[in-house]
Design a protein around this motif. Sequence first.
Motif, PDB file in Angstrom:
ATOM      1  N   ALA A 171      11.474   5.397   1.917  1.00 52.22           N
ATOM      2  CA  ALA A 171      11.022   6.618   1.271  1.00 52.22           C
ATOM      3  C   ALA A 171      12.199   7.315   0.610  1.00 52.22           C
ATOM      4  CB  ALA A 171      10.402   7.541   2.311  1.00 52.22           C
ATOM      5  N   ASP A 172      11.938   8.041  -0.470  1.00 59.41           N
ATOM      6  CA  ASP A 172      12.974   8.827  -1.125  1.00 59.41           C
ATOM      7  C   ASP A 172      13.289  10.046  -0.282  1.00 59.41           C
ATOM      8  OD1 ASP A 172      12.964   7.068  -3.263  1.00 59.41           O
ATOM      9  OD2 ASP A 172      11.373   8.178  -4.303  1.00 59.41           O
ATOM     10  N   ALA A 173      14.557  10.451  -0.263  1.00 58.39           N
ATOM     11  CA  ALA A 173      14.933  11.668   0.446  1.00 58.39           C
ATOM     12  C   ALA A 173      14.167  12.843  -0.142  1.00 58.39           C
ATOM     13  CB  ALA A 173      16.437  11.888   0.328  1.00 58.39           C
ATOM     14  N   GLY A 174      13.683  13.727   0.713  1.00 55.20           N
ATOM     15  CA  GLY A 174      12.939  14.882   0.238  1.00 55.20           C
ATOM     16  C   GLY A 174      11.534  14.563  -0.205  1.00 55.20           C
ATOM     17  N   ALA A 175      10.984  13.430   0.264  1.00 54.01           N
ATOM     18  CA  ALA A 175       9.652  13.020  -0.166  1.00 54.01           C
ATOM     19  C   ALA A 175       8.732  12.830   1.022  1.00 54.01           C
ATOM     20  CB  ALA A 175       9.736  11.724  -0.959  1.00 54.01           C
ATOM     21  N   THR A 176       7.456  13.140   0.802  1.00 51.18           N
ATOM     22  CA  THR A 176       6.404  12.854   1.768  1.00 51.18           C
ATOM     23  C   THR A 176       5.601  11.700   1.204  1.00 51.18           C
ATOM     24  OG1 THR A 176       6.334  15.182   2.415  1.00 51.18           O
ATOM     25  CG2 THR A 176       4.451  13.804   3.029  1.00 51.18           C
ATOM     26  N   THR A 177       5.522  10.600   1.945  1.00 49.70           N
ATOM     27  CA  THR A 177       5.014   9.345   1.382  1.00 49.70           C
ATOM     28  C   THR A 177       3.907   8.760   2.231  1.00 49.70           C
ATOM     29  OG1 THR A 177       7.199   8.856   0.448  1.00 49.70           O
ATOM     30  CG2 THR A 177       5.663   7.014   0.643  1.00 49.70           C
ATOM     31  N   VAL A 178       2.855   8.288   1.560  1.00 49.21           N
ATOM     32  CA  VAL A 178       1.822   7.516   2.237  1.00 49.21           C
ATOM     33  C   VAL A 178       1.847   6.102   1.686  1.00 49.21           C
ATOM     34  CG1 VAL A 178      -0.038   8.138   0.606  1.00 49.21           C
ATOM     35  CG2 VAL A 178      -0.605   7.421   2.932  1.00 49.21           C
ATOM     36  N   ARG A 179       1.731   5.133   2.592  1.00 49.75           N
ATOM     37  CA  ARG A 179       1.622   3.734   2.190  1.00 49.75           C
ATOM     38  C   ARG A 179       0.275   3.220   2.679  1.00 49.75           C
ATOM     39  NH1 ARG A 179       7.768   2.135   3.704  1.00 49.75           N
ATOM     40  NH2 ARG A 179       6.883   2.162   5.795  1.00 49.75           N
ATOM     41  N   VAL A 180      -0.588   2.874   1.746  1.00 45.96           N
ATOM     42  CA  VAL A 180      -1.949   2.451   2.057  1.00 45.96           C
ATOM     43  C   VAL A 180      -1.989   0.930   2.073  1.00 45.96           C
ATOM     44  CG1 VAL A 180      -4.375   2.600   1.391  1.00 45.96           C
ATOM     45  CG2 VAL A 180      -2.829   4.520   0.909  1.00 45.96           C
ATOM     46  N   HIS A 181      -2.314   0.367   3.233  1.00 45.02           N
ATOM     47  CA  HIS A 181      -2.375  -1.089   3.387  1.00 45.02           C
ATOM     48  C   HIS A 181      -3.819  -1.529   3.217  1.00 45.02           C
ATOM     49  CE1 HIS A 181       1.756  -1.528   5.223  1.00 45.02           C
ATOM     50  NE2 HIS A 181       1.552  -0.219   5.328  1.00 45.02           N
ATOM     51  N   TYR A 182      -4.085  -2.197   2.086  1.00 48.95           N
ATOM     52  CA  TYR A 182      -5.461  -2.613   1.815  1.00 48.95           C
ATOM     53  C   TYR A 182      -5.459  -3.565   0.628  1.00 48.95           C
ATOM     54  CZ  TYR A 182     -10.530  -2.446   1.456  1.00 48.95           C
ATOM     55  OH  TYR A 182     -11.856  -2.795   1.459  1.00 48.95           O
ATOM     56  N   THR A 183      -6.266  -4.621   0.720  1.00 47.26           N
ATOM     57  CA  THR A 183      -6.411  -5.560  -0.390  1.00 47.26           C
ATOM     58  C   THR A 183      -7.424  -4.990  -1.368  1.00 47.26           C
ATOM     59  OG1 THR A 183      -5.956  -7.381   1.144  1.00 47.26           O
ATOM     60  CG2 THR A 183      -6.889  -7.959  -1.002  1.00 47.26           C
ATOM     61  N   ALA A 184      -6.919  -4.238  -2.344  1.00 45.49           N
ATOM     62  CA  ALA A 184      -7.798  -3.479  -3.242  1.00 45.49           C
ATOM     63  C   ALA A 184      -8.138  -4.219  -4.519  1.00 45.49           C
ATOM     64  CB  ALA A 184      -7.134  -2.142  -3.591  1.00 45.49           C
ATOM     65  N   GLY A 185      -7.374  -5.253  -4.885  1.00 48.88           N
ATOM     66  CA  GLY A 185      -7.658  -5.991  -6.109  1.00 48.88           C
ATOM     67  C   GLY A 185      -7.568  -5.114  -7.348  1.00 48.88           C
ATOM     68  N   LYS A 186      -8.412  -5.404  -8.330  1.00 47.38           N
ATOM     69  CA  LYS A 186      -8.368  -4.681  -9.598  1.00 47.38           C
ATOM     70  C   LYS A 186      -8.828  -3.232  -9.469  1.00 47.38           C
ATOM     71  CE  LYS A 186      -9.025  -8.798 -12.460  1.00 47.38           C
ATOM     72  NZ  LYS A 186      -9.892  -9.474 -13.477  1.00 47.38           N
ATOM     73  N   GLU A 187      -9.607  -2.934  -8.449  1.00 47.40           N
ATOM     74  CA  GLU A 187     -10.073  -1.548  -8.288  1.00 47.40           C
ATOM     75  C   GLU A 187      -8.911  -0.600  -8.008  1.00 47.40           C
ATOM     76  OE1 GLU A 187     -14.281  -1.041  -6.465  1.00 47.40           O
ATOM     77  OE2 GLU A 187     -13.327  -2.703  -5.391  1.00 47.40           O
ATOM     78  N   GLY A 188      -7.913  -1.091  -7.276  1.00 46.19           N
ATOM     79  CA  GLY A 188      -6.758  -0.265  -6.960  1.00 46.19           C
ATOM     80  C   GLY A 188      -7.079   0.837  -5.960  1.00 46.19           C
ATOM     81  N   ILE A 189      -6.030   1.508  -5.526  1.00 46.92           N
ATOM     82  CA  ILE A 189      -6.152   2.623  -4.591  1.00 46.92           C
ATOM     83  C   ILE A 189      -5.756   3.909  -5.296  1.00 46.92           C
ATOM     84  CG2 ILE A 189      -5.207   3.685  -2.481  1.00 46.92           C
ATOM     85  CD1 ILE A 189      -7.053   1.375  -1.851  1.00 46.92           C
ATOM     86  N   ARG A 190      -6.584   4.924  -5.110  1.00 50.24           N
ATOM     87  CA  ARG A 190      -6.275   6.256  -5.613  1.00 50.24           C
ATOM     88  C   ARG A 190      -6.144   7.208  -4.422  1.00 50.24           C
ATOM     89  NH1 ARG A 190      -7.004   6.574 -11.114  1.00 50.24           N
ATOM     90  NH2 ARG A 190      -7.236   8.841 -11.089  1.00 50.24           N
ATOM     91  N   ILE A 191      -5.494   8.330  -4.658  1.00 49.77           N
ATOM     92  CA  ILE A 191      -5.207   9.282  -3.598  1.00 49.77           C
ATOM     93  C   ILE A 191      -5.835  10.632  -3.927  1.00 49.77           C
ATOM     94  CG2 ILE A 191      -3.403  10.476  -2.300  1.00 49.77           C
ATOM     95  CD1 ILE A 191      -3.438   7.444  -1.853  1.00 49.77           C
ATOM     96  N   ARG A 192      -6.584  11.150  -2.979  1.00 45.11           N
ATOM     97  CA  ARG A 192      -7.080  12.521  -3.062  1.00 45.11           C
ATOM     98  C   ARG A 192      -6.360  13.345  -1.997  1.00 45.11           C
ATOM     99  NH1 ARG A 192     -13.662  12.136  -4.054  1.00 45.11           N
ATOM    100  NH2 ARG A 192     -13.593  10.504  -5.663  1.00 45.11           N
TER     101      ARG A 192
END
Length: 363
Positions: A21-42
């Motif tokens: 993670a970058d210093a000063g950052a809050t990070t989420v890592r989503v583990h999922y085989t999403a394919g072309k649909e991809g993952i979005r964050i709300r």
Amino acid sequence: MKLFTKGLAALAAGLLLAAGADAGATTVRVHYTAGKEGIRIRADKGAAGWSKGVAATASDAPLNVWTYTWPDALGEIAMKPTLGEDKVSIGGVYKLAPGATVDIYPFFGAPFGKVSVVKDFASPQLNNKRSLRIYLPPSYEENPAKRYPVLYMQDGQNLFDAKTAAFGVEWRVDETINRLVATGVMDEVIVVGIDASPDRIPEYTPCCDPKYGGGQINAYDAFVTATVKPFVDRSYRTLPGKDSTAILGSSLGGLAAVAIAQRHPDVFGQAGAMSGSFWWNDGAAIAKPANKVPVRFYLDAGTRDDGAADTLRMRDAMLGKGYKEGTDLMFYSAEGARHNEKSWSERVDKPLAWFFPWGASRQ
């Protein structure tokens, strides 16, 4: 104190950097085989809003990990991933502390786990066989990157199927977990229901009650810890550590669960007795309570013909050993409940949520 605080801050910064993670950052890592649909964050803060969200970034290595970052100045982040634009993850909101890097393993399909039966599972310690009933959580097939906490339960024949349950009344453990996961009350778990044998009374008890005898708990203990648990950890995607492992039972099965966890605090981090038979052997477990161990215990009893007085005495004995109610000891009084499967089914959600609250499990 200042040096201690600075040391903690330096350690936290080092851990974040080590995690990528970058210093000063809050990070989420989503583990999922999403394919072309991809993952979005709300999320509740930053560019990722609750209504539509923004795209997470797919990593080149490892594959199927999607990353999104906020400035840690925004404070705690509440968020949920979506598969594509509109498929919101099942369960509760994920909360990220400022500056943290959190790995999550969501699922987007129907919130229904599955139960399978392992027949004729042999016990070399007891020289007999029985069935194991395995509940696998909703995401087990959908998200193969995820590993799960495990709950071991006595009287497995009563947990999932009315056809095998005592008096035709099951605990509905699978339906209860499905509901609690879908509503974000508890994390997904694997449940291992260990059927009782015809020697249920001796297997679940220490020696020796003046009326009922007993005394095979040592062999049953070894069966659970040295045979069942290693098999489960080999066969399924478990989180095998003590903090992710619990044991639960009712009546004599509850007495056994507490005794086994007291003997193996390196194996079980949580244990519970629903209507525990603490009267056994003239209340020996109450009169000479085991020393405090680093295990969180759940105790309950109904108020109608359910040994509530003995359970209260057991609670008080454990408090006297240093346990603190609400921290590592929970007691629940079930108003009007009796000593039967129906009553246990109606409150099994209490220990489930106490053992595995939403967001508590870490891979």
